[in-house]
Motif scaffolding. Sequence first.
Motif, PDB file in Angstrom:
ATOM      1  N   CYS A   1      64.011  97.649 163.823  1.00 48.71           N
ATOM      2  CA  CYS A   1      62.964  96.741 163.358  1.00 48.71           C
ATOM      3  C   CYS A   1      63.050  95.390 164.063  1.00 48.71           C
ATOM      4  N   GLN A   2      64.266  94.931 164.333  1.00 47.41           N
ATOM      5  CA  GLN A   2      64.433  93.680 165.086  1.00 47.41           C
ATOM      6  C   GLN A   2      63.850  93.822 166.487  1.00 47.41           C
ATOM      7  N   ARG A   3      64.102  94.953 167.146  1.00 41.85           N
ATOM      8  CA  ARG A   3      63.532  95.171 168.481  1.00 41.85           C
ATOM      9  C   ARG A   3      62.016  95.154 168.441  1.00 41.85           C
ATOM     10  N   ALA A   4      61.457  95.687 167.380  1.00 39.70           N
ATOM     11  CA  ALA A   4      59.997  95.680 167.231  1.00 39.70           C
ATOM     12  C   ALA A   4      59.456  94.256 167.226  1.00 39.70           C
ATOM     13  N   GLU A   5      60.158  93.369 166.518  1.00 41.15           N
ATOM     14  CA  GLU A   5      59.696  91.970 166.450  1.00 41.15           C
ATOM     15  C   GLU A   5      59.884  91.272 167.793  1.00 41.15           C
ATOM     16  N   HIS A   6      60.976  91.567 168.474  1.00 46.54           N
ATOM     17  CA  HIS A   6      61.207  90.983 169.800  1.00 46.54           C
ATOM     18  C   HIS A   6      60.130  91.433 170.787  1.00 46.54           C
ATOM     19  N   ASP A   7      59.932  92.747 170.853  1.00 46.49           N
ATOM     20  CA  ASP A   7      59.134  93.318 171.938  1.00 46.49           C
ATOM     21  C   ASP A   7      57.641  93.297 171.674  1.00 46.49           C
ATOM     22  N   TYR A   8      57.240  93.443 170.423  1.00 41.64           N
ATOM     23  CA  TYR A   8      55.813  93.579 170.135  1.00 41.64           C
ATOM     24  C   TYR A   8      55.196  92.334 169.504  1.00 41.64           C
ATOM     25  N   ALA A   9      55.990  91.592 168.725  1.00 40.80           N
ATOM     26  CA  ALA A   9      55.460  90.367 168.121  1.00 40.80           C
ATOM     27  C   ALA A   9      55.821  89.138 168.932  1.00 40.80           C
ATOM     28  N   GLY A  10      56.765  89.287 169.870  1.00 46.25           N
ATOM     29  CA  GLY A  10      57.129  88.170 170.736  1.00 46.25           C
ATOM     30  C   GLY A  10      57.966  87.114 170.048  1.00 46.25           C
ATOM     31  N   VAL A  11      58.679  87.489 168.976  1.00 46.55           N
ATOM     32  CA  VAL A  11      59.532  86.545 168.262  1.00 46.55           C
ATOM     33  C   VAL A  11      60.992  86.954 168.466  1.00 46.55           C
ATOM     34  N   PRO A  12      61.801  86.125 169.143  1.00 45.56           N
ATOM     35  CA  PRO A  12      63.199  86.476 169.417  1.00 45.56           C
ATOM     36  C   PRO A  12      64.110  86.208 168.222  1.00 45.56           C
ATOM     37  N   CYS A  13      63.834  86.890 167.105  1.00 43.09           N
ATOM     38  CA  CYS A  13      64.545  86.627 165.856  1.00 43.09           C
ATOM     39  C   CYS A  13      65.964  87.178 165.895  1.00 43.09           C
ATOM     40  N   GLY A  14      66.804  86.688 164.985  1.00 42.70           N
ATOM     41  CA  GLY A  14      68.125  87.251 164.798  1.00 42.70           C
ATOM     42  C   GLY A  14      68.044  88.491 163.918  1.00 42.70           C
ATOM     43  N   ILE A  15      69.187  88.920 163.388  1.00 46.40           N
ATOM     44  CA  ILE A  15      69.218  90.190 162.660  1.00 46.40           C
ATOM     45  C   ILE A  15      69.107  90.025 161.146  1.00 46.40           C
ATOM     46  N   MET A  16      69.150  88.793 160.657  1.00 50.18           N
ATOM     47  CA  MET A  16      69.249  88.580 159.222  1.00 50.18           C
ATOM     48  C   MET A  16      68.116  89.230 158.429  1.00 50.18           C
ATOM     49  N   ASP A  17      66.878  88.959 158.817  1.00 50.81           N
ATOM     50  CA  ASP A  17      65.742  89.343 157.988  1.00 50.81           C
ATOM     51  C   ASP A  17      65.656  90.849 157.807  1.00 50.81           C
ATOM     52  N   GLN A  18      65.828  91.580 158.892  1.00 48.81           N
ATOM     53  CA  GLN A  18      65.749  93.027 158.810  1.00 48.81           C
ATOM     54  C   GLN A  18      66.943  93.601 158.045  1.00 48.81           C
ATOM     55  N   PHE A  19      68.128  93.019 158.229  1.00 49.15           N
ATOM     56  CA  PHE A  19      69.324  93.515 157.535  1.00 49.15           C
ATOM     57  C   PHE A  19      69.172  93.405 156.019  1.00 49.15           C
ATOM     58  N   ILE A  20      68.755  92.256 155.536  1.00 50.13           N
ATOM     59  CA  ILE A  20      68.681  92.084 154.090  1.00 50.13           C
ATOM     60  C   ILE A  20      67.545  92.923 153.507  1.00 50.13           C
ATOM     61  N   SER A  21      66.458  93.098 154.247  1.00 52.29           N
ATOM     62  CA  SER A  21      65.356  93.916 153.746  1.00 52.29           C
ATOM     63  C   SER A  21      65.757  95.379 153.639  1.00 52.29           C
ATOM     64  N   VAL A  22      66.604  95.838 154.558  1.00 54.08           N
ATOM     65  CA  VAL A  22      67.101  97.218 154.508  1.00 54.08           C
ATOM     66  C   VAL A  22      68.210  97.361 153.474  1.00 54.08           C
TER      67      VAL A  22
END
Length: 393
Positions: free
Chosen positions: A167-188
């Motif tokens: 999910c993090q890769r999806a945000e990096h590659d498709y939404a163009g946001v170089p986010c860290g791992i926190m948001d996806q980790f806690i949601s999962v």
Amino acid sequence: MANIPDLTTLVGKAKEVYKNEFNSDAEIVVAAPGRVNLIGEHTDYNDGFVLPMALPLVTIIVGNKTQNNESVIITLSEDIKENKKVSIDNLKKCIKSDPKPKWANYVLGVIANYIGKTSSFEAVIISSVPLGGGLSSSAALEVATYTFLDALNGLNDVLPTDKALACQRAEHDYAGVPCGIMDQFISVMGKENTALLIDCQNITSKLIPFVSDEVAVLITNSNVKHELTGSEYPTRRKQCYEAASLLKKISLRDADKKDVEELINLNVDEVIIKRAKHVISEIKRTTEAAEALRNKDFVRFGKLMIESHYSLKDDYEVSCPEIDELVELALEVDGVYGSRITGGGFGGCTVTLVQKGAVNKVINNIGDKYKGKATFYVCAPSNGAQIISAPYL
């Protein structure tokens, strides 16, 4: 105070739209939460520690598998002004250059990064996570999409960490946001009555008990919108990497106070020094806060929250006048342990740790004095992503 819609209400609305649009009943229902970061801001992409909790604010997807090569996705978000209905001709050709509404890129990115086989589907998305509020509506959508694909195709043996990273890769590659791992980790991986201490360097996490009859977590939405695809977020990442490079370190996780002095001695640009100062101090605050939470030392936890806010305001410069006003108004009230900006910054929400008996006093004080119009949510630590129903269950 905003009422948080329960799962039954949200699912019912989404299913009603699904039946009207697709002339059948949705058999698959999944949910994934937004999050509030209690402390540890802008440390995740610096290999540091973060301490979020999952929220009862969720994104829900209902739908069914189809037998053709077209998938159709509908969002019910009132905040989205673009096309709310998107068709995908071929699931395995989620081409980045194919123009789609911004919200759909998060879905497409997850499909492209899904670990396993996928099939076509029809789906309706509904969410109680406010957009642009710093509560990670994007990760909730990504993780809900991944969970929907799991329900659609049958669960496999993919680790929760791998799902979050996809999910993090999806945000990096498709939404163009170089986010860290926190948001996806806690949601999962969020769990009821706990916060999650995430080590972003080692990609590991620990559940920290967060149960108390004495305190509440109050989230206040400034209703000032922000968009992290602008230049501010990537710029700060680059500034942190530059500081680490000057110190000859892999990341600022490996730095300490002495390294801030080293940057000063090197006559490094003051902005770079300030960014490093925030990250180094915030990583230390986060581990101390986790220990305070484990010991139910809410006074100590609150002080660390306040220190975090002013570091984000003065050194990382990601706050704004509206957020600063909300923090100050909260801190005026007896019974408030701490308050700070949460999320990427430049608007969004504050998080306040407060005695339960003082919650309404805080809301009233802000309501009377805040120059804008705030929205309030009283939230308890909640569960991460879940499949509510699927044909194979």
